[in-house]
Design a protein around this motif. Structure first.
Motif, short mmCIF file in Angstrom:
data_model
loop_
_atom_site.label_atom_id
_atom_site.label_comp_id
_atom_site.label_asym_id
_atom_site.label_seq_id
_atom_site.Cartn_x
_atom_site.Cartn_y
_atom_site.Cartn_z
N ALA A 82 37.59 65.47 24.00
CA ALA A 82 37.81 64.03 24.09
C ALA A 82 37.49 63.34 22.76
N LEU A 83 36.41 63.77 22.16
CA LEU A 83 35.99 63.15 20.89
C LEU A 83 36.96 63.49 19.76
N TRP A 84 37.40 64.73 19.71
CA TRP A 84 38.39 65.11 18.69
C TRP A 84 39.65 64.27 18.88
N GLU A 85 40.00 64.04 20.10
CA GLU A 85 41.18 63.25 20.44
C GLU A 85 41.10 61.85 19.84
N ILE A 86 39.97 61.20 20.05
CA ILE A 86 39.87 59.80 19.60
C ILE A 86 39.26 59.68 18.21
N GLY A 87 38.77 60.77 17.69
CA GLY A 87 38.26 60.76 16.32
C GLY A 87 36.81 60.35 16.22
N THR A 88 36.52 59.24 16.83
CA THR A 88 35.17 58.71 16.77
C THR A 88 35.03 57.73 17.94
N GLY A 89 33.84 57.63 18.50
CA GLY A 89 33.72 56.70 19.62
C GLY A 89 32.37 56.69 20.29
N SER A 90 32.16 55.65 21.05
CA SER A 90 30.91 55.50 21.81
C SER A 90 30.99 56.33 23.09
N VAL A 91 29.87 56.37 23.80
CA VAL A 91 29.85 57.08 25.08
C VAL A 91 30.96 56.57 26.00
N ARG A 92 31.11 55.26 25.99
CA ARG A 92 32.13 54.67 26.87
C ARG A 92 33.54 55.07 26.44
N ASP A 93 33.76 55.08 25.13
CA ASP A 93 35.06 55.52 24.62
C ASP A 93 35.35 56.96 25.04
N ILE A 94 34.34 57.79 24.87
CA ILE A 94 34.52 59.20 25.20
C ILE A 94 34.78 59.37 26.68
N THR A 127 27.73 63.98 14.98
CA THR A 127 26.75 63.11 14.33
C THR A 127 26.83 61.77 15.04
N SER A 128 25.77 60.99 14.89
CA SER A 128 25.77 59.69 15.55
C SER A 128 25.33 58.60 14.57
N ASP A 129 25.91 57.43 14.79
CA ASP A 129 25.58 56.27 13.97
C ASP A 129 25.42 55.09 14.90
N ARG A 130 24.47 54.24 14.60
CA ARG A 130 24.32 53.06 15.44
C ARG A 130 25.23 51.95 14.93
N LYS A 131 26.02 51.42 15.84
CA LYS A 131 26.85 50.26 15.53
C LYS A 131 26.46 49.21 16.55
N ASP A 132 25.85 48.15 16.03
CA ASP A 132 25.11 47.20 16.85
C ASP A 132 24.68 47.76 18.20
N ARG A 133 23.50 48.42 18.09
CA ARG A 133 22.85 48.91 19.30
C ARG A 133 23.41 50.18 19.91
N ALA A 134 24.70 50.32 19.95
CA ALA A 134 25.28 51.49 20.61
C ALA A 134 25.48 52.64 19.63
N LEU A 135 25.40 53.83 20.12
CA LEU A 135 25.65 55.00 19.30
C LEU A 135 27.14 55.28 19.23
N VAL A 136 27.60 55.56 18.03
CA VAL A 136 28.99 55.95 17.85
C VAL A 136 28.98 57.39 17.35
N TYR A 137 29.66 58.22 18.07
CA TYR A 137 29.66 59.65 17.75
C TYR A 137 30.89 60.06 16.97
N SER A 138 30.69 61.03 16.08
CA SER A 138 31.80 61.64 15.36
C SER A 138 31.60 63.15 15.37
N PRO A 139 32.68 63.90 15.38
CA PRO A 139 32.57 65.35 15.35
C PRO A 139 31.91 65.79 14.04
#
Lengths: 130, 130
Positions: free
Chosen positions: A19-31, A60-72
């Motif tokens: 799912a993450l590879w599909e969207i490239g990058t995203g939050s838990v909700r995106d995934i 890897t994870s990065d915080r974007k205003d409060r939420a974690l955004v994940y990338s492969p």
DNA sequence: GTTTGATTACTAGAAAATTAGTACTTCATT
DNA sequence: AATGAAGTACTAATTTTCTAGTAATCAAAC
């Protein structure tokens, strides 16, 4: 970070990585939104596994205003290679040729597919020569 | 007999099946002897898993003076095919061509191997034509 | 400033897979 | 017949994987 016992993903981890590879990058909700939707899972279930994947170093994870955004952290192609190597090792004595032999004796492989495969191989050979 | 939830083997089941495919047929003790020997397992552990494999229909069993002698009910080639189909489906969108493409861009694939693969494909194409 | 909503961290419990112990059976040997 | 050896069946415990609840945090809206 840390953890990383196996270099292979478990079934659920793989599902989420896809799912993450599909969207490239995203939050838990995106995934969660990018999942096949077959199974219906709790938000926290997805969050937990994503954290595990982070611990294992697959993302890897990065915080974007409060939420974690994940990338492969591992590319899909890389993991595809790992999977093939793994399968080749366990079931085909480590010889990719045996794997291909089994692949092409699959009956429901169309002529077009075989032809395509031939072209892939030929291209690779030409690339080596040139 | 019965059971058979998944058509795929678990890791340990696969390990034991590989040992059985290797020796063709054998008792628990035979199979234990044919294992890689990396792990060292109790006799009863092997016996338990063999019974599970029997329940799932991956092996058949026959009594030979008191002891059970197991034989594969699924051929190795058959299971190899299943595994490839499974991998192709989950990671390569069900297209074997994508799988081959990934396989051949593996750097540590020798020219000889590529050549061998080409011959396998060509043979298959010739067989279709004739 | 309090409430609300969204999110993460922590925890825990369920399910699946793996391992192995114990009891029982059966046959061979004494 | 008693003893011992080898094997299976049954049971259970451990480990791994998967799922999700609860509490804490923080920012925005009221």
């Amino acid at each position: 970070m840390a953890r990383r016992r196996s270099e292979m993903l478990t079934d659920v981890e793989l599902e989420f990585m896809i799912a993450l590879w599909e969207i490239g990058t995203g939050s838990v909700r995106d995934i969660m939104g990018a999942l096949d939707g077959e199974h219906q899972r709790a938000y926290t279930s997805v969050a937990t596994v994503m954290k595990i994947l982070d611990d294992k170093g697959f993302v890897t994870s990065d915080r974007k205003d409060r939420a974690l955004v994940y990338s492969p952290a591992v590319e899909k192609g890389d993991y595809e290679g790992r999977s093939l190597k793994n399968l080749s090792k366990t079931l085909f004595g480590g010889t990719p040729t045996a794997l291909v032999a089994r692949l092409v004796d699959n009956e429901d492989l169309t002529d077009e597919m075989i032809q395509e495969i031939k072209e892939i191989i030929d291209t690779r050979i030409r690339k080596d020569d040139g």
